[in-house]
Motif scaffolding. Structure first.
Motif, PDB file in Angstrom:
ATOM      1  N   LEU A  78       0.836  -1.198   0.000  1.00  0.00           N
ATOM      2  CA  LEU A  78       0.000   0.000   0.000  1.00  0.00           C
ATOM      3  C   LEU A  78       0.867   1.242   0.000  1.00  0.00           C
ATOM      4  O   LEU A  78       0.631   2.174  -0.763  1.00  0.00           O
ATOM      5  CB  LEU A  78      -0.916   0.005   1.235  1.00  0.00           C
ATOM      6  CG  LEU A  78      -2.047  -1.011   1.250  1.00  0.00           C
ATOM      7  CD1 LEU A  78      -2.852  -0.868   2.527  1.00  0.00           C
ATOM      8  CD2 LEU A  78      -2.949  -0.828   0.040  1.00  0.00           C
ATOM      9  N   ALA A  79       1.895   1.236   0.842  1.00  0.00           N
ATOM     10  CA  ALA A  79       2.756   2.416   0.942  1.00  0.00           C
ATOM     11  C   ALA A  79       3.460   2.671  -0.379  1.00  0.00           C
ATOM     12  O   ALA A  79       3.520   3.805  -0.868  1.00  0.00           O
ATOM     13  CB  ALA A  79       3.774   2.217   2.062  1.00  0.00           C
TER      14      ALA A  79
ATOM     15  N   SER B 133       0.962   3.902  -2.956  1.00  0.00           N
ATOM     16  CA  SER B 133       0.495   5.241  -2.610  1.00  0.00           C
ATOM     17  C   SER B 133       1.532   6.276  -3.033  1.00  0.00           C
ATOM     18  O   SER B 133       1.208   7.287  -3.665  1.00  0.00           O
ATOM     19  CB  SER B 133       0.244   5.309  -1.104  1.00  0.00           C
ATOM     20  OG  SER B 133      -0.248   6.568  -0.753  1.00  0.00           O
ATOM     21  N   ALA B 134       2.803   6.002  -2.718  1.00  0.00           N
ATOM     22  CA  ALA B 134       3.862   6.945  -3.077  1.00  0.00           C
ATOM     23  C   ALA B 134       3.969   7.080  -4.587  1.00  0.00           C
ATOM     24  O   ALA B 134       4.086   8.187  -5.124  1.00  0.00           O
ATOM     25  CB  ALA B 134       5.188   6.489  -2.477  1.00  0.00           C
TER      26      ALA B 134
ATOM     27  N   GLU C  32       1.230   9.210  -5.951  1.00  0.00           N
ATOM     28  CA  GLU C  32       1.446  10.639  -5.727  1.00  0.00           C
ATOM     29  C   GLU C  32       2.493  11.176  -6.701  1.00  0.00           C
ATOM     30  O   GLU C  32       2.383  12.290  -7.201  1.00  0.00           O
ATOM     31  CB  GLU C  32       1.906  10.903  -4.286  1.00  0.00           C
ATOM     32  CG  GLU C  32       0.904  10.506  -3.211  1.00  0.00           C
ATOM     33  CD  GLU C  32      -0.399  11.262  -3.288  1.00  0.00           C
ATOM     34  OE1 GLU C  32      -0.582  12.062  -4.220  1.00  0.00           O
ATOM     35  OE2 GLU C  32      -1.256  11.032  -2.423  1.00  0.00           O
TER      36      GLU C  32
ATOM     37  N   VAL D 225      -4.836  13.303  -6.115  1.00  0.00           N
ATOM     38  CA  VAL D 225      -3.818  13.251  -5.069  1.00  0.00           C
ATOM     39  C   VAL D 225      -4.458  12.797  -3.751  1.00  0.00           C
ATOM     40  O   VAL D 225      -3.874  12.026  -2.994  1.00  0.00           O
ATOM     41  CB  VAL D 225      -3.170  14.643  -4.917  1.00  0.00           C
ATOM     42  CG1 VAL D 225      -2.372  14.729  -3.639  1.00  0.00           C
ATOM     43  CG2 VAL D 225      -2.296  14.937  -6.125  1.00  0.00           C
TER      44      VAL D 225
ATOM     45  N   ILE E 128      -4.120   8.730  -1.339  1.00  0.00           N
ATOM     46  CA  ILE E 128      -3.755   8.550   0.069  1.00  0.00           C
ATOM     47  C   ILE E 128      -4.622   7.427   0.639  1.00  0.00           C
ATOM     48  O   ILE E 128      -5.852   7.528   0.660  1.00  0.00           O
ATOM     49  CB  ILE E 128      -3.993   9.868   0.835  1.00  0.00           C
ATOM     50  CG1 ILE E 128      -3.047  10.946   0.320  1.00  0.00           C
ATOM     51  CG2 ILE E 128      -3.829   9.683   2.334  1.00  0.00           C
ATOM     52  CD1 ILE E 128      -1.580  10.664   0.536  1.00  0.00           C
ATOM     53  N   VAL E 129      -3.954   6.366   1.110  1.00  0.00           N
ATOM     54  CA  VAL E 129      -4.701   5.140   1.437  1.00  0.00           C
ATOM     55  C   VAL E 129      -5.839   5.349   2.433  1.00  0.00           C
ATOM     56  O   VAL E 129      -6.977   4.956   2.161  1.00  0.00           O
ATOM     57  CB  VAL E 129      -3.738   4.037   1.927  1.00  0.00           C
ATOM     58  CG1 VAL E 129      -4.510   2.776   2.245  1.00  0.00           C
ATOM     59  CG2 VAL E 129      -2.691   3.761   0.871  1.00  0.00           C
TER      60      VAL E 129
ATOM     61  N   MET F  15      -6.785  18.116   3.462  1.00  0.00           N
ATOM     62  CA  MET F  15      -6.444  17.927   2.045  1.00  0.00           C
ATOM     63  C   MET F  15      -7.361  18.751   1.150  1.00  0.00           C
ATOM     64  O   MET F  15      -6.915  19.375   0.190  1.00  0.00           O
ATOM     65  CB  MET F  15      -6.541  16.441   1.675  1.00  0.00           C
ATOM     66  CG  MET F  15      -5.416  15.603   2.222  1.00  0.00           C
ATOM     67  SD  MET F  15      -5.247  14.020   1.352  1.00  0.00           S
ATOM     68  CE  MET F  15      -6.806  13.257   1.676  1.00  0.00           C
TER      69      MET F  15
ATOM     70  N   LEU G 157       3.718  16.785  -1.565  1.00  0.00           N
ATOM     71  CA  LEU G 157       3.338  15.372  -1.589  1.00  0.00           C
ATOM     72  C   LEU G 157       4.164  14.583  -0.589  1.00  0.00           C
ATOM     73  O   LEU G 157       3.659  13.662   0.057  1.00  0.00           O
ATOM     74  CB  LEU G 157       3.511  14.802  -3.001  1.00  0.00           C
ATOM     75  CG  LEU G 157       2.571  15.400  -4.047  1.00  0.00           C
ATOM     76  CD1 LEU G 157       2.936  14.922  -5.443  1.00  0.00           C
ATOM     77  CD2 LEU G 157       1.128  15.024  -3.728  1.00  0.00           C
TER      78      LEU G 157
ATOM     79  N   LEU H  92       2.605  15.118   2.686  1.00  0.00           N
ATOM     80  CA  LEU H  92       1.334  14.398   2.772  1.00  0.00           C
ATOM     81  C   LEU H  92       1.571  12.910   3.021  1.00  0.00           C
ATOM     82  O   LEU H  92       0.921  12.289   3.877  1.00  0.00           O
ATOM     83  CB  LEU H  92       0.556  14.616   1.473  1.00  0.00           C
ATOM     84  CG  LEU H  92      -0.831  13.989   1.374  1.00  0.00           C
ATOM     85  CD1 LEU H  92      -1.712  14.447   2.512  1.00  0.00           C
ATOM     86  CD2 LEU H  92      -1.465  14.345   0.042  1.00  0.00           C
ATOM     87  N   LEU H  93       2.538  12.358   2.279  1.00  0.00           N
ATOM     88  CA  LEU H  93       2.838  10.937   2.472  1.00  0.00           C
ATOM     89  C   LEU H  93       3.415  10.705   3.871  1.00  0.00           C
ATOM     90  O   LEU H  93       3.077   9.723   4.533  1.00  0.00           O
ATOM     91  CB  LEU H  93       3.826  10.451   1.414  1.00  0.00           C
ATOM     92  CG  LEU H  93       3.227  10.244   0.017  1.00  0.00           C
ATOM     93  CD1 LEU H  93       4.324  10.038  -1.014  1.00  0.00           C
ATOM     94  CD2 LEU H  93       2.275   9.063   0.005  1.00  0.00           C
TER      95      LEU H  93
ATOM     96  N   SER I 223       0.470  10.650   6.103  1.00  0.00           N
ATOM     97  CA  SER I 223      -0.581   9.640   5.937  1.00  0.00           C
ATOM     98  C   SER I 223      -0.069   8.215   6.035  1.00  0.00           C
ATOM     99  O   SER I 223      -0.789   7.335   6.496  1.00  0.00           O
ATOM    100  CB  SER I 223      -1.298   9.832   4.598  1.00  0.00           C
ATOM    101  OG  SER I 223      -0.428   9.515   3.528  1.00  0.00           O
ATOM    102  N   LEU I 224       1.181   7.959   5.602  1.00  0.00           N
ATOM    103  CA  LEU I 224       1.636   6.569   5.612  1.00  0.00           C
ATOM    104  C   LEU I 224       1.689   5.979   7.027  1.00  0.00           C
ATOM    105  O   LEU I 224       1.312   4.832   7.217  1.00  0.00           O
ATOM    106  CB  LEU I 224       2.986   6.430   4.898  1.00  0.00           C
ATOM    107  CG  LEU I 224       2.903   6.591   3.368  1.00  0.00           C
ATOM    108  CD1 LEU I 224       4.273   6.411   2.728  1.00  0.00           C
ATOM    109  CD2 LEU I 224       1.913   5.609   2.761  1.00  0.00           C
TER     110      LEU I 224
ATOM    111  N   LEU J 234      -1.110   3.982   8.352  1.00  0.00           N
ATOM    112  CA  LEU J 234      -1.318   2.609   7.911  1.00  0.00           C
ATOM    113  C   LEU J 234      -0.831   1.588   8.924  1.00  0.00           C
ATOM    114  O   LEU J 234      -1.031   0.401   8.733  1.00  0.00           O
ATOM    115  CB  LEU J 234      -0.551   2.358   6.608  1.00  0.00           C
ATOM    116  CG  LEU J 234      -1.082   2.996   5.343  1.00  0.00           C
ATOM    117  CD1 LEU J 234      -0.137   2.713   4.197  1.00  0.00           C
ATOM    118  CD2 LEU J 234      -2.453   2.437   5.040  1.00  0.00           C
TER     119      LEU J 234
END
Lengths: 860, 323
Positions: free
Chosen positions: A345-346, A349-350, A353, A399, A403-404, B44, B91, B94-95, B98-99, B102
Motif C-alpha cells: 500500500l505504501a 500510494s507513493a 502521488e 492526489v 492517500i490510502v 487535504m 506530496l 502528505l505521504l 498519511s503513511l 497505515l
C-alpha cells in the motif's frame, strides 16, 4: 538546464532557408507540374460508389473512425443521462435494477473502449501523416482492418443492449460475480467483443509507432518532432504494454466461463484478486492512454494561440515519458481496500502521488507558453482553459484518493465518480472538443461557428460542474457507486437532483456542439489555408486537402517549420520537395531512420482493397460466434480470416519491385525494397511481438501469483506435466527455430533447395514439438477443471502451442514464397520478419517450460 | 476564467447548506478511524482548493499584460519550482503524514465479530471467548470506547463492508479473511452499506449500526445469546414450520436449524429487516413475506404470495414477537 537553453536557441537560430534546398535545380515548367499533380491524383484517388468501402487511405479511414467513435460517445452519453434520470429522486423505478446494471456497465464500457481510446487512434490515423510530413501511414490496410474490427465489435457490444443481453457486471467485470453468478450472454459479449476491439487498438498502436518512428519527413530529427508525435509514441507504447494483460485476463476469464477452468474460483484454488490485478494493470495505464493524447492536442493548440513555441519542449517530452512509465506502477491504488499488505500500500500510494509531478510540469509548461506569448482568444483556447480548470481540480482530488486512509472512505463512492469525471472530462473531453474546433478546417475545409462554440462551451462547463461538483459531497456523505437507487433520509436527495439537472445542461452543451458539427455548411466558404497562423507542419496542407497530402515532401529543420522556415510553403507547393511525382504509378511515401530521419527507402504503400474488411468480418466471426457457443462455426470463421490475411499478405506485402531504385527528387535516389531493421514490416513485427510478450508475461504472472497464495505450489495432490515431455517439446521447438535461422543463412547464399529443405524440416520439427508439449498433460492426466494449478499450466501450454502453430504457418508461407520466387537472395523481408517472430517464440518456449516443468522440479 | 472561478466558488458554499450530516456520512465521524480520516479530508480538501485557486490565478495572469516581466529563463525556473519542487515537497509531507496511519493495528481485541457478505445480506456472528457464538443478521451493535475486531469474508461474491461514520471500508473476498478494527467514540445510530458492486440487489444491501454504552451492549448481547422463548406453540409457529421456513432459517431453542438465510432467533428485536432497507414492524414483515422480490431484486427467498393473507398476517405477527 542545458536542454532547456537548447530550446530557445532552437527558436532563435532558425534556418531561414529551406534546409538542404538546391537552388541549382532548374525551375520546372508549369506543364510538367500539372502533369505531376495529375499523376498524384490518379494514384491516390479514392474509389467511389460502393467500392468506397474498400478505401484504406488514412484521411478517409480516419474520418470513418472519428465519426464512429463520436457516435459511440453520444450513445454512451445518453446512457449516462439515463443513469442520472434514475438517480434524480430517491426510490425511483424509472430503470429496473436489471436494466440499470446494464446501462451503467455499458456507459463505462462504451466510453472507455469505444470512445476514449479509439477517438485518439482516429485522430492519429487522420492527422499523423500531416504532422510528420509523410503521404500515408506505413500500413494503410492495417488501419482499415483495425477500423472494421472496431466498428463490428462496437456495434455488437452496443447492440446487445437492445436485446436485453448486455453485460451487467460493471466495466471492471469482477469475478466471481461475473464468472459464476451472472448467467446469460452479457459477460461473454463483454469479454469477446472487447477482446476483438483490443485487437484493433493494438493494430493501431503498431501502425502509429512505426508511423512516428519510420515515416517522418527527412530532417525531422526526433527532437524536432511535433509534441503530438511524442505523446503518440508514448501512448502507443503504453497500449502495447497495457492492453495485452487484459487480453490475457480475458482469455483466462473466458476459459473459466466456457470450460470452468477455475482461475478466479477460490474454492478450487483460484483467486478473484488475480483478475483485479490483471484488469488494473491494464486499467490504470488506460486512464493515461486516454489522457495523454488530449494533452498532446493541447500541446499543439496552445503554442498556436500564444503565438510562441512551446516553452520547455524537452520537459514536456520527459514528463510525458515519465507519466507513461509511472502509470504502470500505480494499479494497486484501485485495490487499496482488498486487504493487500501495508508495505505494498505504501509503495503504490507513493507511486500514485509521484505521477502528479510530471503532470504538473506539463500544465505549467502550457501556462508558461501562454505567458511567454500573446494570447489570441478563440473557441479552442476557451475549451483549453475550461479543461485546465476542470482537470486541475480532478488532479487534486486524485492526489487525495491516492492517500490510502482517505481512499478507504471514498473508494467506490460518489467521490470517486466525481474525481474520475473531472479527470476524464477535463483531461480528455474538453481538449478533444477544443481540437475538433481547431482541426475542423483541416478535416472538412470548413470552420466551425465561433458563436455556437462559445454557447456550447458555457453550457458544457456550467453543466459539468453543476453535475459533478456536488458528487464529491454525495460520496463523502456515504453514497456508494453503482447503486440503482437510494433511500430518503440519508442526505442524498438534493445533491442527486442537482447532479441530474447539471447533467442535462451538460448534454445541452454537447447537443449545441454536435449541431455545429453536423449543420449544413455547403454555403459556407472554405477556410483559409492555415487559418490560425499555426507554426506546425500539418497546417501546410491545402484546404481543402488533397488525398495525397502535401504537393511534395519538404526537408524539416525546426519544430515550428511554418514560423521558422518562411520559404517552406512556396517550395513545397512548387514541387521542389521529395516525391513530387508519381511516375511509376504507385502510392509512395518516404521511410526514414528512427532517430535522425535520414531517408532510407521509398515505400510503395498498398492501396485500396476489400481484404481488410473481409478479414475483419471473419475475425469478428472468430470472436463473436463463441458467445453463442457456435464453436465450430467460429473455427471455420477463424480459418477463413487466416486465409484472407494470407492472401492479403501474399498479394500486398514485400512485393519485389521491377525497378530497384527510385529518384525521389532533390538529387536523392532511394531503394524501393529494403529488409530487416530498415523495413517498416520488420518494425511492425518487432512491436507486435513486444505486445505479445506482455500478454505472455501476464500469464506467467498468473502462475506465480498462484504460487504466492498456495503452499506448496504445485499442490501435492495435483499432477503436473512432468519434466521429460516439456523439455523434449522445448528442444524440438528450439531446433525448429534453428531451422529458420539456417534457412535465412542459406537464402543469403542463394542456395534455394537448402532453404526449402530447412523450412520444411522446421515445419516438421514444430509439429513434433507441439505433439511433445501436448503429451505431458495427457500422460499425467491433468484435469484443468479440478484446480487452478493444472488450469494455468494448460493455459500457458495452449498459449505456446497457438504461437507455435502460427510460427508453423509462417514457415510454410516462407517456403511457398521461396518456391514461387517471391523470396530471393536479395529480397528476403518475409524470411527476416519470420525469423524475428521465431526469436520471440523461442523465448516464449524457454520461459514456459522453465516455469511449468523446471521450476516445480527445482522447488520440490 | 473569472466567471468560471466565480461559479466554482459559489457552488460549494451553497452545497454546505445541505450539510455534512447523515446516518452514513464520513464527515460526521463517530469512530477513531473515521475521525482521523475526516481530519485528513478537511486538510487535504482545503489545501487542494488553495492550490486550485493559485493555478487559476496564475493562468489568468499569464494572459494579461502583468506578466511582461516574465522572461523565458524565469518561466523555465518557474516551471521547475511550480511543477517539480513544490509538488514534491507537498506530496512528501502528505505521504509522511498519511503513511504512518497505515500502521498495523494493536493486539487483537477481546471483542471479535465475524461478518460474512451473503447475497444480499450480512451474516453477523459475535464470537465470545468460551461461549457459543451469537448469530444475527444485518445489524451490528458495538460498545462505545471499546475496540472491536471484524473478520470479514464472503462465501460467494465480493462485497465491501463500509460504515462511513466509524471507519473506512474493507472488501469481503471469497477465499480470504480481511480484518478491520473499529473503535467507536460515542453512542448513536448509524448505517453501513455494501460498497462493492455485487449484482441485482447491491443497492438494497445495508445494515443498521448501533453504538451503545458498554453496559447496554453487554445486556443486549446477553439477551441475544439466550435462546428465544416463543410464546407457546401458536398458529404463527405452525405456519413457520408448515411452510418449511426452518429449511433456511434457524431459531435457536427450536427445531428450526436452517443456515442458508438469516438467523431469526431474535428477529423481533432488530432495528430493520431485509438488510437495512425496511423498518422492522409487523406490516413491513407482512409485505416482505408476500413479495420479497419487490423489496430486494434477485433475492433468493421466494415470495409467499400464494399463502392466504390471514396466514401471512399470523406469521408476520409471530415473527414480530421473537424479541
Amino acid at each position: 538546464m542545458n536542454i532547456l537553453e537548447g530550446d530557445t536557441a532552437q527558436f532563435e537560430g532558425l534556418p531561414d532557408e529551406f534546409p538542404g534546398g538546391d537552388a541549382d535545380r532548374p525551375q520546372e515548367n508549369a506543364g510538367h507540374r500539372a502533369e505531376q499533380r495529375a499523376q498524384l491524383h490518379r494514384v491516390w484517388r479514392s474509389p467511389s460508389g460502393w467500392r468506397a468501402l474498400s478505401d484504406v487511405q488514412n484521411s478517409i479511414v480516419g474520418r470513418w473512425y472519428l465519426t464512429a467513435s463520436l457516435l459511440f460517445f453520444l450513445f454512451a452519453g445518453v446512457l449516462g443521462l439515463l443513469v442520472r434520470v434514475q438517480l434524480a429522486v430517491p426510490n425511483n423505478n424509472f430503470l429496473s435494477p436489471a436494466a440499470y446494471n446494464e446501462v451503467f456497465t455499458m456507459h463505462g464500457t462504451v466510453m472507455m473502449f469505444l470512445f476514449a481510446v479509439p477517438i485518439f487512434e482516429a485522430f492519429s490515423i487522420l492527422l499523423l501523416p500531416a504532422f510528420t510530413g509523410s503521404r500515408e501511414l506505413p500500413f494503410p490496410r492495417l488501419s482499415a482492418y483495425g477500423f472494421w474490427c472496431f466498428l463490428i465489435g462496437g456495434l455488437f457490444v452496443c447492440g446487445s443492449l437492445f436485446f436485453d443481453a448486455a453485460p451487467n457486471g460493471g466495466w471492471f467485470m469482477y469475478p466471481p460475480l461475473t464468472t459464476a453468478y451472472e448467467p446469460g450472454l452479457g459477460a461473454d459479449i463483454w469479454l469477446l467483443g472487447l477482446s476483438f476491439i483490443e485487437v484493433s487498438s493494438i493494430a493501431a498502436a503498431v501502425e502509429l509507432i512505426v508511423g512516428v518512428l519510420k515515416c517522418r519527413a527527412p530532417g525531422m530529427r526526433i527532437n524536432l518532432m511535433p509534441l503530438y508525435a511524442w505523446y503518440l509514441l508514448v501512448v502507443a507504447a503504453m497500449i502495447l504494454f497495457a492492453f495485452p494483460p487484459l487480453i490475457a485476463g480475458d482469455l483466462l476469464f473466458e476459459l473459466e466461463r466456457a470450460l470452468h477452468w477455475p482461475f478466479f474460483d477460490a474454492s478450487r484454488g483460484g483467486d478473484p484478486l488475480l483478475w483485479q490485478h490483471l484488469f488494473w494493470i491494464f486499467g490504470h495505464p488506460e486512464v493515461y492512454i486516454i489522457f495523454l493524447p488530449s494533452v498532446a492536442l493541447v500541446a499543439m493548440i496552445v503554442p498556436t494561440f500564444a503565438r510562441h513555441p512551446i516553452v520547455g519542449y524537452s520537459w514536456v517530452v520527459l514528463s510525458a515519458v515519465g507519466t507513461g512509465f509511472l502509470s504502470f506502477g500505480l494499479w494497486v491504488h484501485h485495490m487499496y481496500t482488498t486487504g493487500v499488505p501495508n508495505l505494498s500500500l505504501a509503495f503504490f500510494s507513493a507511486a500514485s502521488e509521484a505521477v502528479a509531478i510530471p503532470t504538473a510540469v506539463q500544465i505549467f509548461c502550457f501556462i508558461a507558453t501562454v505567458a511567454a506569448g500573446r494570447v489570441v482568444r478563440s473557441v479552442p483556447m476557451l475549451f483549453v482553459a475550461g479543461a485546465l480548470a476542470i482537470f486541475v481540480l480532478g488532479g487534486l482530488t486524485g492526489v487525495m484518493v491516492a492517500i490510502v486512509p482517505f481512499d478507504t472512505q471514498v473508494h467506490d463512492s460518489y467521490f470517486v465518480v466525481a474525481h474520475l469525471h473531472y479527470v476524464l472530462i477535463g483531461g480528455m473531453l474538453f481538449p478533444l472538443v477544443a481540437a475538433l474546433y481547431y482541426y475542423h478546417p483541416l478535416i472538412t475545409a470548413k470552420r466551425l461557428s465561433e458563436r455556437l462554440g462559445r454557447i456550447a462551451f458555457w453550457l458544457m462547463f456550467a453543466g459539468f460542474n453543476i453535475a459533478f461538483l456536488p458528487m464529491h459531497l454525495t460520496g463523502l456523505k456515504g453514497m456508494p457507486r453503482r447503486v440503482q437507487t437510494y433511500d430518503t433520509g440519508l442526505g442524498f436527495d438534493t445533491l442527486n437532483l442537482v447532479s441530474t439537472l447539471g447533467a442535462f445542461v451538460l448534454a445541452a452543451g454537447v447537443a449545441v456542439w454536435v449541431w455545429d458539427l453536423i449543420r449544413p455548411k455547403q454555403r459556407q466558404s472554405h477556410s483559409a489555408r492555415n487559418p490560425w497562423n499555426a507554426g506546425t507542419l500539418e497546417w501546410l496542407s491545402d484546404i481543402p486537402g488533397e488525398p495525397y497530402g502535401l504537393r511534395s515532401i519538404p526537408d524539416i529543420g525546426s519544430r515550428y517549420p511554418l514560423w521558422q522556415q518562411p520559404q517552406l510553403m512556396r517550395e513545397v507547393d512548387e514541387g521542389r520537395g521529395y516525391l513530387a511525382d508519381a511516375d511509376e504509378g504507385f502510392r509512395e511515401t518516404l521511410v526514414t531512420s528512427p532517430v535522425d530521419a535520414v531517408p532510407e527507402q521509398c515505400l510503395r504503400v498498398p492501396g485500396v482493397s476489400f481484404m481488410p474488411m473481409i478479414a475483419a468480418l471473419f475475425t469478428g466471426g472468430l470472436f463473436i460466434l463463441p458467445v453463442f457457443k457456435a464453436y465450430t462455426a467460429a473455427g471455420f470463421s477463424g480459418l477463413a480470416a487466416l486465409a484472407t490475411i494470407l492472401h492479403w499478405l501474399w498479394t500486398g506485402t514485400a512485393q519485389i519491385p521491377k525497378t530497384a531504385d527510385r529518384d525521389v527528387g532533390r538529387g536523392l535516389t532511394l531503394p524501393n525494397y529494403v529488409s530487416g531493421p530498415k523495413a517498416v514490416g520488420w518494425w511492425a513485427m518487432l512491436i507486435t511481438m513486444i505486445g505479445d510478450m506482455t500478454a505472455f508475461l501476464s500469464l506467467i504472472f498468473g502462475y506465480f501469483f498462484f504460487w504466492t497464495i498456495h503452499l506448496p505450489f504445485p499442490p501435492v495432490d495435483q499432477a503436473g506435466p512432468g519434466l521429460l515431455w516439456p523439455l523434449l517439446g522445448l528442444a524440438l521447438l528450439l531446433m525448429a527455430w534453428g531451422g529458420v535461422r539456417l534457412a535465412l543463412r542459406f537464402n543469403r547464399l542463394d542456395r534455394g533447395p537448402a532453404v526449402c529443405a530447412m523450412l520444411a524440416a522446421a515445419c516438421g520439427l514444430t509439429v513434433l514439438g507441439l505433439a511433445a508439449l501436448a503429451a505431458g498433460p495427457l500422460v499425467y492426466r491433468m484435469d484443468p477443471v479440478s484446480h487452478a494449478y493444472p488450469a494455468i499450466v494448460l493455459a500457458l501450454l495452449l498459449w505456446l502451442a497457438a504461437h507455435a502453430l502460427v510460427g508453423m504457418v509462417m514457415q510454410g508461407y516462407c517456403l511457398a514464397r521461396r518456391l514461387a520466387g517471391r523470396i530471393t537472395a536479395t529480397h528476403d523481408a518475409d524470411l527476416r520478419n519470420v525469423l524475428l517472430y521465431w526469436h520471440f517464440l523461442a523465448f516464449t518456449a524457454v520461459v514456459t517450460v522453465a516455469t511449468i516443468a523446471v521450476f516445480p522440479a527445482l522447488s520440490r | 476564467m473569472a466567471r468560471a472561478g466565480l461559479l466554482l466558488g459559489s457552488l460549494p458554499a451553497s452545497l454546505l447548506v445541505t450539510g455534512c450530516e447523515g446516518p452514513q456520512s464520513a464527515l460526521m465521524p463517530a469512530g477513531e478511524n473515521a475521525q482521523r480520516i475526516a481530519t485528513l479530508t478537511f486538510w487535504m480538501a482545503g489545501t487542494a482548493l488553495i492550490i486550485w485557486l493559485l493555478v487559476m490565478v496564475l493562468a489568468v495572469l499569464a494572459t494579461t499584460n502583468w506578466k511582461r516581466s516574465w522572461r523565458l529563463p524565469r518561466l523555465i525556473t518557474g516551471i521547475g519550482i511550480a511543477g517539480g519542487l513544490l509538488p514534491a515537497v507537498l506530496l512528501g509531507a502528505l505521504l509522511g503524514y498519511s503513511l504512518p496511519l497505515l500502521r498495523n493495528d494493536g493486539p487483537a481485541p477481546a471483542l471479535r465479530i465475524e461478518v460474512t457478505g451473503e447475497r444480499w445480506w450480512w451474516r453477523v456472528r459475535y464470537v465470545a471467548p468460551g461461549g457459543m457464538p451469537v448469530e444475527l443478521a444485518n445489524e451490528i451493535r458495538l460498545p462505545a470506547g471499546v475496540t472491536a475486531e471484524f473478520l470479514l469474508s464472503s462465501p460467494e461474491i465480493i462485497h465491501s463492508f463500509w460504515i462511513p461514520s466509524l471507519a473506512g471500508k474493507v472488501d469481503m473476498i471469497p477465499g480470504r479473511v480481511n480484518r478491520l478494527h473499529i473503535t467507536p467514540t460515542h453512542t448513536g445510530s448509524f448505517r453501513g452499506v455494501c460498497a462493492e458492486f455485487c449484482g441485482s440487489a447491491h443497492a438494497q444491501m445495508a445494515f443498521a449500526v448501533e453504538v451503545m454504552t458498554p453496559d447496554a451492549f453487554q445486556q443486549w448481547l446477553a439477551a441475544q445469546a439466550a435462546p428465544v422463548v416463543p410464546e407457546g406453540h401458536g398458529a404463527g409457529e405452525r405456519a413457520f414450520a408448515a411452510n418449511g421456513c426452518g429449511g433456511c432459517h434457524a431459531i435457536r431453542g427450536s427445531e428450526h436449524r436452517g443456515s442458508i438465510g438469516p438467523d431469526l432467533t431474535h428477529v423481533g428485536s432488530r432495528l430493520t429487516i431485509a438488510a437495512g432497507t425496511r423498518s422492522n414492524d409487523v406490516p413491513e414483515l407482512h409485505r416482505w413475506l408476500a413479495a420479497t422480490e419487490a423489496v430486494k431484486p434477485g433475492v433468493r427467498m421466494p415470495s409467499y404470495s400464494m399463502l392466504p393473507e390471514t396466514e401471512l398476517a399470523v406469521l408476520a405477527a409471530w415473527l414480530g414477537t421473537l424479541e
